[in-house]
Design a protein around this motif. Structure first.
Motif, PDB file in Angstrom:
ATOM      1  N   ALA A   1      -6.207  -8.735  15.731  1.00 58.83           N
ATOM      2  CA  ALA A   1      -5.332  -7.584  15.927  1.00 58.83           C
ATOM      3  C   ALA A   1      -4.633  -7.688  17.045  1.00 58.83           C
ATOM      4  O   ALA A   1      -3.304  -7.100  17.049  1.00 58.83           O
ATOM      5  CB  ALA A   1      -6.701  -6.303  16.253  1.00 58.83           C
TER       6      ALA A   1
ATOM      7  N   VAL B   1       0.739  -0.584  21.106  1.00 64.52           N
ATOM      8  CA  VAL B   1       0.975  -0.949  19.805  1.00 64.52           C
ATOM      9  C   VAL B   1      -0.630  -0.779  19.154  1.00 64.52           C
ATOM     10  O   VAL B   1      -0.686   0.241  17.986  1.00 64.52           O
ATOM     11  CB  VAL B   1       1.194  -2.295  19.416  1.00 64.52           C
ATOM     12  CG1 VAL B   1       1.257  -2.522  17.857  1.00 64.52           C
ATOM     13  CG2 VAL B   1       2.808  -2.583  19.808  1.00 64.52           C
ATOM     14  N   LEU B   2      -1.751  -1.237  19.715  1.00 65.20           N
ATOM     15  CA  LEU B   2      -3.006  -0.903  19.226  1.00 65.20           C
ATOM     16  C   LEU B   2      -3.299   0.592  19.148  1.00 65.20           C
ATOM     17  O   LEU B   2      -4.114   0.879  18.311  1.00 65.20           O
ATOM     18  CB  LEU B   2      -3.873  -1.947  20.034  1.00 65.20           C
ATOM     19  CG  LEU B   2      -4.053  -3.331  19.967  1.00 65.20           C
ATOM     20  CD1 LEU B   2      -5.065  -3.894  20.921  1.00 65.20           C
ATOM     21  CD2 LEU B   2      -4.403  -3.689  18.309  1.00 65.20           C
TER      22      LEU B   2
ATOM     23  N   THR C   1      -1.482   3.031  18.770  1.00 60.64           N
ATOM     24  CA  THR C   1      -0.650   3.629  17.783  1.00 60.64           C
ATOM     25  C   THR C   1      -1.351   3.223  16.543  1.00 60.64           C
ATOM     26  O   THR C   1      -1.670   4.412  15.609  1.00 60.64           O
ATOM     27  CB  THR C   1       0.830   3.248  17.586  1.00 60.64           C
ATOM     28  OG1 THR C   1       1.559   3.349  19.037  1.00 60.64           O
ATOM     29  CG2 THR C   1       1.453   3.974  16.248  1.00 60.64           C
ATOM     30  N   GLN C   2      -1.909   2.229  16.295  1.00 60.94           N
ATOM     31  CA  GLN C   2      -2.576   1.613  15.184  1.00 60.94           C
ATOM     32  C   GLN C   2      -3.988   2.534  15.041  1.00 60.94           C
ATOM     33  O   GLN C   2      -4.257   2.878  13.776  1.00 60.94           O
ATOM     34  CB  GLN C   2      -2.753   0.169  14.957  1.00 60.94           C
ATOM     35  CG  GLN C   2      -1.466  -0.671  14.749  1.00 60.94           C
ATOM     36  CD  GLN C   2      -1.556  -2.107  14.985  1.00 60.94           C
ATOM     37  OE1 GLN C   2      -2.662  -2.538  15.321  1.00 60.94           O
ATOM     38  NE2 GLN C   2      -0.674  -2.617  14.468  1.00 60.94           N
ATOM     39  N   LYS C   3      -4.522   2.330  16.264  1.00 60.56           N
ATOM     40  CA  LYS C   3      -5.870   3.313  16.149  1.00 60.56           C
ATOM     41  C   LYS C   3      -5.924   4.922  15.912  1.00 60.56           C
ATOM     42  O   LYS C   3      -6.664   5.103  15.126  1.00 60.56           O
ATOM     43  CB  LYS C   3      -6.356   3.064  17.523  1.00 60.56           C
ATOM     44  CG  LYS C   3      -6.917   1.741  17.822  1.00 60.56           C
ATOM     45  CD  LYS C   3      -7.803   1.661  19.384  1.00 60.56           C
ATOM     46  CE  LYS C   3      -8.194   0.312  19.636  1.00 60.56           C
ATOM     47  NZ  LYS C   3      -8.640  -0.045  20.947  1.00 60.56           N
TER      48      LYS C   3
ATOM     49  N   LYS D   1       4.335  -7.730  16.231  1.00 55.96           N
ATOM     50  CA  LYS D   1       5.224  -6.545  15.951  1.00 55.96           C
ATOM     51  C   LYS D   1       6.189  -6.314  17.310  1.00 55.96           C
ATOM     52  O   LYS D   1       7.113  -5.066  17.055  1.00 55.96           O
ATOM     53  CB  LYS D   1       4.248  -5.149  15.825  1.00 55.96           C
ATOM     54  CG  LYS D   1       3.554  -5.255  14.612  1.00 55.96           C
ATOM     55  CD  LYS D   1       2.727  -4.000  14.594  1.00 55.96           C
ATOM     56  CE  LYS D   1       1.756  -4.155  13.135  1.00 55.96           C
ATOM     57  NZ  LYS D   1       2.770  -4.137  12.011  1.00 55.96           N
TER      58      LYS D   1
ATOM     59  N   GLU E   1      -3.599   6.058  13.883  1.00 56.55           N
ATOM     60  CA  GLU E   1      -3.275   5.803  12.353  1.00 56.55           C
ATOM     61  C   GLU E   1      -4.457   5.655  11.674  1.00 56.55           C
ATOM     62  O   GLU E   1      -4.793   6.340  10.698  1.00 56.55           O
ATOM     63  CB  GLU E   1      -2.080   4.902  12.031  1.00 56.55           C
ATOM     64  CG  GLU E   1      -0.698   5.230  12.522  1.00 56.55           C
ATOM     65  CD  GLU E   1       0.432   4.083  12.386  1.00 56.55           C
ATOM     66  OE1 GLU E   1      -0.272   3.101  11.863  1.00 56.55           O
ATOM     67  OE2 GLU E   1       1.617   4.210  12.894  1.00 56.55           O
ATOM     68  N   LEU E   2      -5.234   4.684  12.220  1.00 59.80           N
ATOM     69  CA  LEU E   2      -6.440   4.340  11.560  1.00 59.80           C
ATOM     70  C   LEU E   2      -7.464   5.781  11.614  1.00 59.80           C
ATOM     71  O   LEU E   2      -8.284   5.855  10.683  1.00 59.80           O
ATOM     72  CB  LEU E   2      -7.190   3.269  12.047  1.00 59.80           C
ATOM     73  CG  LEU E   2      -6.476   1.782  11.728  1.00 59.80           C
ATOM     74  CD1 LEU E   2      -6.934   0.822  12.539  1.00 59.80           C
ATOM     75  CD2 LEU E   2      -6.437   1.627  10.253  1.00 59.80           C
TER      76      LEU E   2
ATOM     77  N   ASN F   1      -1.803  -9.965  15.728  1.00 60.06           N
ATOM     78  CA  ASN F   1      -0.865  -9.222  14.637  1.00 60.06           C
ATOM     79  C   ASN F   1       0.218  -7.906  15.612  1.00 60.06           C
ATOM     80  O   ASN F   1       1.307  -7.906  15.192  1.00 60.06           O
ATOM     81  CB  ASN F   1      -1.658  -8.420  13.641  1.00 60.06           C
ATOM     82  CG  ASN F   1      -2.496  -9.260  12.904  1.00 60.06           C
ATOM     83  OD1 ASN F   1      -2.003 -10.399  12.619  1.00 60.06           O
ATOM     84  ND2 ASN F   1      -3.488  -8.789  12.247  1.00 60.06           N
ATOM     85  N   ALA F   2      -0.463  -7.361  16.591  1.00 53.44           N
ATOM     86  CA  ALA F   2       0.096  -6.334  17.555  1.00 53.44           C
ATOM     87  C   ALA F   2       1.437  -7.097  18.216  1.00 53.44           C
ATOM     88  O   ALA F   2       2.363  -6.555  18.280  1.00 53.44           O
ATOM     89  CB  ALA F   2      -0.803  -5.748  18.303  1.00 53.44           C
TER      90      ALA F   2
END
Length: 367
Positions: free
Chosen positions: A254, A125-126, A128-130, A261, A132-133, A257-258
């Motif tokens: 972080a 998940v992190l 994917t978020q990274k 999800k 996107e960031l 929060n992950a």
């Protein structure tokens, strides 16, 4: 030794347990072991959570040990303060705030272990978020440089367009004077007459302007392309500078929060497991009937309570008796003539002393 240690963990009176039955001793060993291993799990969970914050084994273990001691002390206090009595509703009311506290402790303990158990899923998940960031960061940085880059690119295009326009003009003049020489246009006279020379001069002048324009514009284009390269390098530098911040986006918040999800059911079962571990000593004492230990403890507490009550009553009686005796003594003394005459003499001396002092002060004022 281990048995005594677990008795201590249970918060029970070891002197009472030593004189109790084997079943009673075993029960409190189990309660103490539950309290101890809950503290161990709290230590492991806190150490992992703090490692994600401090990135240091020493700091994580030290503060995790402090947290484990805190949880151990709280659990031991909760279990040791539960008293058995003959009214079940009073017992339930007694343990309600302790159960609420146990739920809070179970939540705090289970969350870091959930982070460790689901570490691979959280990392995905992190990631994917990274990504996107990273894309959002590049787009945000690009918006800072795009207007200037587009402006320079437009200026380069205009400079090239000027050269192309001048080339078309020069080529047209070339075709004109060639056609004049061939007699296919203009005066349609074959040969290099005056008109040919005039058109040839115009072409040569335009050609000279074209060559100079190429030199000037190419220098300008080269300068602007250098500016573009500098802007691109600066944009890349900002992306490189900010990327470590995105790469470090894996702290405790972080990860929590992950974790949120991910599907909630596995995390909920882990929470229920720790809740069961945390509340098991409480429910064990709540469900179990009043045992040998409870009767002995109640007997000791009642003996102490009666002794304290007797001492308080004795103090009250002593004060009341002393007050009565003093009152009787002073009443009897008030009737004695010797005491009366003595106090009368002292009162007379005080009045005489006051009169003499007043006389002296008035005499000093007059003089």
């Amino acid at each position: 030794m281990i048995k005594n240690f677990f008795w201590m963990c249970s918060g029970a009176d070891t002197n009472i347990l030593k004189n109790s039955s084997k079943a009673e001793q075993t029960k409190f060993v189990g309660i103490g072991a539950t309290v101890f291993f809950t503290a161990v799990m709290a230590f492991i969970a806190a150490s992992y959570a703090l490692y994600t914050v401090f990135d240091s084994y020493v700091a994580a273990i030290f503060f995790g040990f402090i947290w484990g001691l805190l949880i151990f002390n709280l659990d031991r206090f909760i279990v040791s303060t539960i008293k058995k009595n003959d009214n079940k509703w009073k017992e339930i009311l007694q343990v309600t705030p302790r159960i609420i506290l146990a739920i809070i402790i179970a939540t705090v303990i289970s969350k870091p272990l959930e982070l460790k158990i689901f570490e691979k899923e959280i990392n995905q998940v992190l990631l994917t978020q990274k990504n996107e960031l990273t894309l959002a960061n590049k787009n945000q940085i690009a918006t800072q440089f795009t207007p200037e880059i587009e402006k320079i690119q437009t200026e380069i295009k205009q400079l090239k367009q000027e050269i192309e326009t001048q080339e078309l003009k020069t080529n047209a003049l070339y075709n004109t004077y060639i056609s004049e020489a061939e007699g296919t246009a203009g005066t349609k006279l074959l040969g290099k007459g005056p008109v040919y020379k005039e058109k040839r001069e115009k072409h040569d002048a335009a050609l000279a302007e074209l060559e100079q324009l190429k030199i000037d514009n190419k220098a300008k284009i080269l300068n602007k392309e250098t500016q573009l390269s500098q802007l691109a390098a600066l944009q890349k530098q900002q992306e490189t500078t900010t990327q470590p911040i995105i790469d470090g986006f894996d702290g405790l918040m972080a990860r929590i929060n992950a974790l949120n999800k991910l599907p909630w059911l596995p995390s909920f079962f882990i929470f229920l497991l720790f809740l069961a571990i945390e509340t098991s000593p409480i429910f064990a004492k709540l469900i179990a009937p009043k045992s040998e230990y409870d009767y002995k403890l109640q007997d000791i507490e009642n003996a102490v309570k009666m002794w304290v009550t007797q001492k308080e009553n004795q103090r009250k009686n002593v004060v009341a008796t002393d007050h009565t005796l003093n009152q009787a003594i002073y009443n009897e003394l008030a009737d004695e003539e010797e005491i009366y005459n003595y106090k009368k003499q002292k009162a007379r001396e005080i009045l005489q002393f006051q009169a003499d002092a007043f006389y002296k002060s008035q005499k000093n004022i007059v003089n």
